[in-house]
Design an enzyme around this catalytic site. Structure first.
Site, PDB file in Angstrom:
ATOM      1  N   LEU A 202     106.240  70.932 139.874  1.00 19.96           N
ATOM      2  CA  LEU A 202     107.299  70.604 140.826  1.00 19.96           C
ATOM      3  C   LEU A 202     107.781  69.174 140.628  1.00 19.96           C
ATOM      4  O   LEU A 202     106.984  68.280 140.335  1.00 19.96           O
ATOM      5  CB  LEU A 202     106.740  70.746 142.247  1.00 19.96           C
ATOM      6  CG  LEU A 202     107.651  70.394 143.429  1.00 19.96           C
ATOM      7  CD1 LEU A 202     108.700  71.486 143.624  1.00 19.96           C
ATOM      8  CD2 LEU A 202     106.820  70.229 144.692  1.00 19.96           C
ATOM      9  N   CYS A 203     109.082  68.962 140.820  1.00 18.72           N
ATOM     10  CA  CYS A 203     109.628  67.609 140.944  1.00 18.72           C
ATOM     11  C   CYS A 203     110.785  67.679 141.948  1.00 18.72           C
ATOM     12  O   CYS A 203     110.834  68.594 142.767  1.00 18.72           O
ATOM     13  CB  CYS A 203     110.045  67.018 139.594  1.00 18.72           C
ATOM     14  SG  CYS A 203     111.511  67.733 138.856  1.00 18.72           S
ATOM     15  N   HIS A 204     111.706  66.730 141.893  1.00 15.59           N
ATOM     16  CA  HIS A 204     112.800  66.699 142.866  1.00 15.59           C
ATOM     17  C   HIS A 204     113.820  67.803 142.599  1.00 15.59           C
ATOM     18  O   HIS A 204     114.168  68.562 143.498  1.00 15.59           O
ATOM     19  CB  HIS A 204     113.449  65.318 142.849  1.00 15.59           C
ATOM     20  CG  HIS A 204     114.397  65.084 143.985  1.00 15.59           C
ATOM     21  ND1 HIS A 204     115.314  64.074 143.972  1.00 15.59           N
ATOM     22  CD2 HIS A 204     114.575  65.718 145.171  1.00 15.59           C
ATOM     23  CE1 HIS A 204     116.018  64.102 145.096  1.00 15.59           C
ATOM     24  NE2 HIS A 204     115.572  65.090 145.840  1.00 15.59           N
TER      25      HIS A 204
END
Length: 119
Positions: free
Chosen positions: A76-78
């Site tokens: 996951l990231c932004h």
């Protein structure tokens, strides 16, 4: 991790599918969040291990011993760009079941759970 090219394929998972998997309590999942600590303070999902890409030199060598290279690993990231870089690196390290979370935590907030803050 600079100069990473996207040559080796990896899969992706939608935020809706992620929500279903998290709700099911699938304990076999390895969950990695590659955002910066200040981003995680704003918005986070339970169960994710924070491995900020900017601190790669500090944790990179631990990944092969800290995580199972054959377990399903969701990153996951932004918005999905940094997590795609991490997925590419994990595949290069021999991880066999890596998935990028499409749209990142931003999409999760918009499509799944509006209580997760936008930033």
């Amino acid at each position: 991790m600079t100069g990473t090219s996207f040559v080796q394929p990896f899969a992706s998972i939608s935020v809706e599918e992620l929500a279903q998997r998290l709700a099911a309590g699938d304990s076999s999942l390895q969950l990695m969040d590659v955002r910066e600590p200040q981003e995680v303070e704003i918005a986070s999902l339970e169960g994710f291990v924070n491995l900020p890409l900017s601190e790669f030199a500090e944790w990179g060598e631990q990944v092969p011993t800290r995580f199972d290279p054959h377990a399903e690993t969701l990153v996951l990231c932004h918005h999905g760009v940094r997590s795609a870089q991490m997925c590419q690196w994990l595949v290069a390290q021999g991880f066999t079941n890596v998935k990028n979370i499409t749209g990142g935590i931003s999409a999760y907030s918009i499509l799944v759970d509006s209580s997760v803050p936008q930033y």
